[in-house]
Design an enzyme around this catalytic site. Structure first.
Site, PDB file in Angstrom:
ATOM      1  N   CYS A 131       0.815  -1.231   0.000  1.00 21.05           N
ATOM      2  CA  CYS A 131       0.000   0.000   0.000  1.00 21.05           C
ATOM      3  C   CYS A 131       0.843   1.273   0.000  1.00 21.05           C
ATOM      4  O   CYS A 131       0.518   2.236  -0.689  1.00 21.05           O
ATOM      5  CB  CYS A 131      -0.984   0.006   1.159  1.00 21.05           C
ATOM      6  SG  CYS A 131      -0.312  -0.610   2.677  1.00 21.05           S
ATOM      7  N   HIS A 245      -1.536   6.151   5.764  1.00 21.16           N
ATOM      8  CA  HIS A 245      -0.067   6.152   5.801  1.00 21.16           C
ATOM      9  C   HIS A 245       0.484   7.471   5.264  1.00 21.16           C
ATOM     10  O   HIS A 245       0.356   7.749   4.071  1.00 21.16           O
ATOM     11  CB  HIS A 245       0.492   5.084   4.851  1.00 21.16           C
ATOM     12  CG  HIS A 245       0.324   3.668   5.299  1.00 21.16           C
ATOM     13  ND1 HIS A 245      -0.035   3.280   6.555  1.00 21.16           N
ATOM     14  CD2 HIS A 245       0.527   2.517   4.595  1.00 21.16           C
ATOM     15  CE1 HIS A 245      -0.052   1.954   6.608  1.00 21.16           C
ATOM     16  NE2 HIS A 245       0.272   1.477   5.444  1.00 21.16           N
TER      17      HIS A 245
END
Ligand code: A2P
Length: 327
Positions: A131, A245
């Site tokens: 990711c 993130h």
């Protein structure tokens, strides 16, 4: 469009749940949705559109037929069952890193290299990158295409959701314990208790001192950007955030470029938002992502000596699932 027979392996996990929600909100006609997980989830009932689907145990099924099989149950499960589904004709879209460096398995980010899936791969398997690599390459692509990059150095601040539902639960339990003045439960999923902490390790540390996550970042970025010699060093840090993130990226270019040029290039990217200015309005944080489907970039700046810096944030669960679905 004919209706599609879909299996989700790892349907009860953090990624599986997002995938079901995204399928539900898509227009994709689905003839059958098969939800598979480990034996501990057998019989769980999950709603999809107007139906209730019963979760089945992967290791007890006889047939592995599907048009598309999404795998998100870890490397070992993908390595064992991915080829079985592919052999029965399914296009396997895998989330683990079981096949990422296999030359017969395209590593796909639709905004970056859609042609990688112009023809069905012989292996029948497509890999979804890590990711934090997805958001990184989406921000880097216009820059590495336009300029000569000497090297890239980045730090990722990775949320607990990157460790699945168990990771989120461990963070929340640890936070509740700390706030109640109790000792945190022993860390099982992360190397140390994550609540109110920062851990400079994501994944196993190799003998060279690099973590597997850091190694994946380099290998996947090179493969996705088609730059086998790209110099990229990353430090992956786990932070006590549930989801989202951030990445702080530092680019050294061979040439001198004005910051406006860098910003202009970034505004042309699809599914991408560039912000200029102060908090909330001007830069994204994991808690203030204005649209979970896109990659957010801000704090684009130039230091006097030339390096360019970027702050990139994306909803790691959703951005990844959308990459999955667009595949
Ligand atoms: P289960 O919930 O039954 O354990 P997460 O990444 O959020 O931890 O989710 C992992 C997913 O992978 C879950 O759906 C989990 O099912 C599934 N899973 C883990 N191990 C296996 C296995 N050996 N066979 C099938 N599914 C598995």
């Amino acid at each position: 469009m004919r209706a599609i027979d879909i299996s989700i392996i790892g349907a009860t996990g953090a990624v599986g749940a997002e995938l079901i929600k995204l399928l539900e909100s898509s227009q994709l006609p689905v003839s059958r949705l098969r939800l598979l997980a480990s034996r501990t989830s057998v019989g769980r009932r999950l709603r999809f559109r107007d139906e209730i689907c019963i979760v089945e145990p992967l290791d007890e099924i006889d047939d592995t037929q599907a048009d598309i099989a999404f795998f998100s149950a870890g490397r070992a499960v993908s390595a064992k069952y991915g080829p079985l589904f592919a052999a029965q004709g399914a296009l396997v879209i895998d989330n683990s890193n079981a096949f990422r460096m296999n030359p017969d398995v395209p590593l796909l980010v639709p905004q970056i290299n859609p042609n990688a899936l112009a023809a069905r791969p012989r292996s029948g398997i497509v890999e979804n990158p890590n990711c934090s690599a997805i958001q990184l390459v989406r921000a880097l692509r216009p820059l590495v295409t336009a300029f000569h990059v000497h090297q890239i150095i980045l730090t990722t601040y990775q949320a607990a959701s990157g460790g699945g539902l168990k990771g989120i639960d461990e963070l929340l339990e640890g936070s509740r314990a700390a706030l109640a003045g109790r000792a945190p439960p022993r860390a099982k999923h992360f190397p140390f208790p994550l609540a109110f902490n920062v851990i400079p390790q994501v994944g196993e540390i190799t003998s060279e001192g690099v973590t597997l996550e850091e190694r994946k970042r380099l290998q996947e970025s090179r493969k996705l950007l088609g730059l086998p010699h790209l110099r990229l060093t990353s430090s992956c840090v786990r932070v006590p955030v549930v989801n989202g993130h951030p990445e702080a990226v530092y680019l050294e270019l061979e040439e001198s470029v004005h910051v406006v040029q860098v910003r202009e290039l970034l505004t042309l990217e699809p599914d991408f938002r560039l912000s200029v200015g102060g908090p909330h309005v001007g830069y994204p944080t994991p808690r203030h992502l204005t649209d979970p489907a896109i990659v957010h970039v801000a704090r684009v700046k130039v230091n006097p000596e030339n390096p360019y810096c970027l702050w990139i944030v994306a909803d790691n669960l959703k951005v990844r699932r959308l990459t999955h679905l667009s595949s």
